[in-house]
Design a protein around this motif. Sequence first.
Motif, PDB file in Angstrom:
ATOM      1  N   GLU A 126      54.360 -70.446 -12.739  1.00 56.77           N
ATOM      2  CA  GLU A 126      55.264 -69.624 -11.935  1.00 56.77           C
ATOM      3  C   GLU A 126      55.244 -70.126 -10.495  1.00 56.77           C
ATOM      4  O   GLU A 126      54.184 -70.252  -9.886  1.00 56.77           O
ATOM      5  N   LEU A 127      56.426 -70.416  -9.978  1.00 55.32           N
ATOM      6  CA  LEU A 127      56.528 -70.958  -8.627  1.00 55.32           C
ATOM      7  C   LEU A 127      56.532 -69.812  -7.612  1.00 55.32           C
ATOM      8  O   LEU A 127      57.333 -68.878  -7.721  1.00 55.32           O
ATOM      9  N   CYS A 128      55.633 -69.908  -6.633  1.00 51.18           N
ATOM     10  CA  CYS A 128      55.461 -68.846  -5.639  1.00 51.18           C
ATOM     11  C   CYS A 128      55.288 -69.455  -4.253  1.00 51.18           C
ATOM     12  O   CYS A 128      55.094 -70.660  -4.093  1.00 51.18           O
ATOM     13  N   GLY A 178      52.332 -61.854   2.846  1.00 48.84           N
ATOM     14  CA  GLY A 178      52.983 -61.706   1.555  1.00 48.84           C
ATOM     15  C   GLY A 178      53.509 -63.051   1.100  1.00 48.84           C
ATOM     16  O   GLY A 178      53.043 -64.104   1.537  1.00 48.84           O
ATOM     17  N   GLY A 179      54.481 -63.029   0.216  1.00 49.93           N
ATOM     18  CA  GLY A 179      55.041 -64.273  -0.293  1.00 49.93           C
ATOM     19  C   GLY A 179      56.277 -64.006  -1.111  1.00 49.93           C
ATOM     20  O   GLY A 179      56.856 -62.910  -1.074  1.00 49.93           O
ATOM     21  N   PHE A 180      56.696 -65.003  -1.849  1.00 45.43           N
ATOM     22  CA  PHE A 180      57.900 -64.897  -2.660  1.00 45.43           C
ATOM     23  C   PHE A 180      57.649 -65.510  -4.036  1.00 45.43           C
ATOM     24  O   PHE A 180      56.828 -66.416  -4.184  1.00 45.43           O
ATOM     25  N   ARG A 181      58.366 -65.003  -5.040  1.00 44.63           N
ATOM     26  CA  ARG A 181      58.501 -65.694  -6.310  1.00 44.63           C
ATOM     27  C   ARG A 181      59.825 -66.450  -6.260  1.00 44.63           C
ATOM     28  O   ARG A 181      60.854 -65.877  -5.879  1.00 44.63           O
ATOM     29  N   PHE A 226      65.247 -79.270  -8.484  1.00 43.34           N
ATOM     30  CA  PHE A 226      64.433 -78.112  -8.117  1.00 43.34           C
ATOM     31  C   PHE A 226      65.092 -77.360  -6.956  1.00 43.34           C
ATOM     32  O   PHE A 226      64.504 -77.188  -5.894  1.00 43.34           O
ATOM     33  N   ILE A 227      66.330 -76.932  -7.158  1.00 45.06           N
ATOM     34  CA  ILE A 227      67.058 -76.209  -6.113  1.00 45.06           C
ATOM     35  C   ILE A 227      66.637 -74.750  -6.140  1.00 45.06           C
ATOM     36  O   ILE A 227      66.692 -74.091  -7.186  1.00 45.06           O
ATOM     37  N   GLU A 228      66.221 -74.226  -5.011  1.00 40.69           N
ATOM     38  CA  GLU A 228      65.784 -72.828  -4.933  1.00 40.69           C
ATOM     39  C   GLU A 228      67.009 -71.920  -4.974  1.00 40.69           C
ATOM     40  O   GLU A 228      67.813 -71.914  -4.053  1.00 40.69           O
ATOM     41  N   GLU A 229      67.141 -71.164  -6.045  1.00 36.96           N
ATOM     42  CA  GLU A 229      68.327 -70.333  -6.219  1.00 36.96           C
ATOM     43  C   GLU A 229      68.075 -68.855  -5.934  1.00 36.96           C
ATOM     44  O   GLU A 229      69.012 -68.120  -5.619  1.00 36.96           O
ATOM     45  N   ARG A 230      66.826 -68.415  -6.055  1.00 33.73           N
ATOM     46  CA  ARG A 230      66.524 -67.003  -5.822  1.00 33.73           C
ATOM     47  C   ARG A 230      65.084 -66.859  -5.322  1.00 33.73           C
ATOM     48  O   ARG A 230      64.178 -67.522  -5.809  1.00 33.73           O
ATOM     49  N   MET A 231      64.898 -65.981  -4.340  1.00 38.28           N
ATOM     50  CA  MET A 231      63.572 -65.674  -3.798  1.00 38.28           C
ATOM     51  C   MET A 231      63.382 -64.165  -3.842  1.00 38.28           C
ATOM     52  O   MET A 231      64.204 -63.419  -3.303  1.00 38.28           O
ATOM     53  N   THR A 232      62.322 -63.715  -4.484  1.00 39.40           N
ATOM     54  CA  THR A 232      62.006 -62.294  -4.559  1.00 39.40           C
ATOM     55  C   THR A 232      60.699 -62.038  -3.826  1.00 39.40           C
ATOM     56  O   THR A 232      59.683 -62.697  -4.110  1.00 39.40           O
ATOM     57  N   PHE A 233      60.713 -61.122  -2.891  1.00 43.12           N
ATOM     58  CA  PHE A 233      59.536 -60.863  -2.061  1.00 43.12           C
ATOM     59  C   PHE A 233      58.408 -60.247  -2.876  1.00 43.12           C
ATOM     60  O   PHE A 233      58.637 -59.366  -3.710  1.00 43.12           O
ATOM     61  N   VAL A 234      57.210 -60.726  -2.625  1.00 39.78           N
ATOM     62  CA  VAL A 234      55.995 -60.196  -3.250  1.00 39.78           C
ATOM     63  C   VAL A 234      55.089 -59.694  -2.121  1.00 39.78           C
ATOM     64  O   VAL A 234      54.564 -60.505  -1.354  1.00 39.78           O
ATOM     65  N   PRO A 235      54.911 -58.388  -1.975  1.00 36.80           N
ATOM     66  CA  PRO A 235      54.075 -57.885  -0.872  1.00 36.80           C
ATOM     67  C   PRO A 235      52.650 -58.425  -0.915  1.00 36.80           C
ATOM     68  O   PRO A 235      52.052 -58.684   0.134  1.00 36.80           O
ATOM     69  N   PHE A 284      53.290 -73.003  -4.201  1.00 37.33           N
ATOM     70  CA  PHE A 284      52.289 -73.262  -5.225  1.00 37.33           C
ATOM     71  C   PHE A 284      52.756 -72.722  -6.562  1.00 37.33           C
ATOM     72  O   PHE A 284      53.709 -71.931  -6.632  1.00 37.33           O
ATOM     73  N   VAL A 285      52.097 -73.164  -7.618  1.00 38.41           N
ATOM     74  CA  VAL A 285      52.377 -72.615  -8.945  1.00 38.41           C
ATOM     75  C   VAL A 285      51.110 -71.942  -9.466  1.00 38.41           C
ATOM     76  O   VAL A 285      49.995 -72.317  -9.103  1.00 38.41           O
ATOM     77  N   VAL A 286      51.307 -70.955 -10.324  1.00 42.55           N
ATOM     78  CA  VAL A 286      50.192 -70.252 -10.956  1.00 42.55           C
ATOM     79  C   VAL A 286      50.358 -70.356 -12.467  1.00 42.55           C
ATOM     80  O   VAL A 286      51.419 -70.017 -13.009  1.00 42.55           O
ATOM     81  N   ALA A 287      49.335 -70.839 -13.135  1.00 38.90           N
ATOM     82  CA  ALA A 287      49.313 -70.899 -14.594  1.00 38.90           C
ATOM     83  C   ALA A 287      47.913 -70.522 -15.056  1.00 38.90           C
ATOM     84  O   ALA A 287      46.928 -71.107 -14.597  1.00 38.90           O
ATOM     85  N   ALA A 288      47.838 -69.530 -15.943  1.00 36.45           N
ATOM     86  CA  ALA A 288      46.557 -69.052 -16.462  1.00 36.45           C
ATOM     87  C   ALA A 288      45.593 -68.694 -15.335  1.00 36.45           C
ATOM     88  O   ALA A 288      44.395 -68.966 -15.403  1.00 36.45           O
ATOM     89  N   GLY A 289      46.144 -68.099 -14.269  1.00 35.39           N
ATOM     90  CA  GLY A 289      45.320 -67.649 -13.157  1.00 35.39           C
ATOM     91  C   GLY A 289      44.919 -68.727 -12.175  1.00 35.39           C
ATOM     92  O   GLY A 289      44.248 -68.439 -11.176  1.00 35.39           O
ATOM     93  N   ARG A 290      45.305 -69.955 -12.411  1.00 35.94           N
ATOM     94  CA  ARG A 290      44.944 -71.056 -11.511  1.00 35.94           C
ATOM     95  C   ARG A 290      46.098 -71.377 -10.575  1.00 35.94           C
ATOM     96  O   ARG A 290      47.232 -71.595 -11.022  1.00 35.94           O
TER      97      ARG A 290
END
Length: 401
Positions: free
Chosen positions: A196-198, A213-216, A225-234, A262-268
Amino acid sequence: MRLYVLARNPTDSVTEGFLPAARELGLDVTLLTDHPEAHQGGLPGEILGSLEILECDVRDFRAVISRIAAHHSPGAIFTNSDHLQTQAALAAEYFGLPGKDWRTALRTKDKAQMRRHLAAAGADAVWSAELPAGRDPAGLTTLDVPFPCVVKPREGVASEDVVLVEGPEQLVRRCAEIQARRPGAALVIEEYLAGELCTLETLGDGRVRHVLGGFRTEVSPPPYFIEERMTFVPAHPDAVVAQVLAQLDALGVGFGACHTEFVVAAGRARLIEVNYRAIGDQCDLLLAQLLGIPLFEHILRTHLGEPLPSDLGARSDGRARLDYPCARSTGTLTAAPGRTEATAGGVHLTYRPLREVGEYHELHGTNRDFLGVVRATGTDQSAVDRAVADFLAAHHWEITP
């Protein structure tokens, strides 16, 4: 006190964020740029009237230092440009001013050096190789490249010429295509990091660091890899944030604003790239509004040598989303909505065109294909999502070949 701002082309971050913030702080501002006409023609009158614009080859730290030394004494030197962080850091150090460590600015901008440094520090090891400018990409076929892999310019930005590659022949072909467009650019080939790209947005003064905070991030289908949507993550999970911050510490990042992908996969958590500046594409404008803090003033204050407060007083109940309608073909934009500002159902929605009706553009496969930005804020994510979806459904963007 005089603030020197280094910039290349105009950006919303500088025009709508940092220059108004500098005025609020009562600073005298000199903009050093290699594109003076673009800034003079694109800035609103109230900003332009209080701004001094000087032409300078801002890509050369020696030219920057010389221009400043022959002008007014600096109180701070700042840039929000990806391309100019090292130059600004070197100039600030030369004049004995607060700023980023130029070594850190260099190792975050240079994607090959970032990978080498993280691996040497034991923070993370990502398979990567560097193709120097002018080198025949056919030599890459002798390497044990893990496919799929990603090819990108070593010092690129905004997903430009970033492409997913599935095999050796495609690797050679894609590298040759990028070299033809960028004859002086070195390339990086690295393993594809799935997950998951964050993003993580941070602000520090070298003593204290705040996580904002950050974004998904949702990107276009491969190979781009064009960024089409950003959703805020508090708040990302604590364990994920700790991993990202540990890697930033290994790089030496801790002063001013930083936008980390960064990306997150299996908690890493694994870094994609570190942009040692505030997030762009109007996400920083949204972030300031959403958190209810003078974000741009805080960033400038760190460069003035002022400590950040231990508590920024940021709101934590905000929710937000940004969508970027994109061109899907080369041609002239013949229909598109105009600027929009609306509040309904507890959601504030803003639309800003990035391309004027009547403009012809090639298709780039990058963020340069953005036609506009829809951004919405509120306190309920479902309401925010509905507002954006309704706006997109009610309008259309037409490209005529």
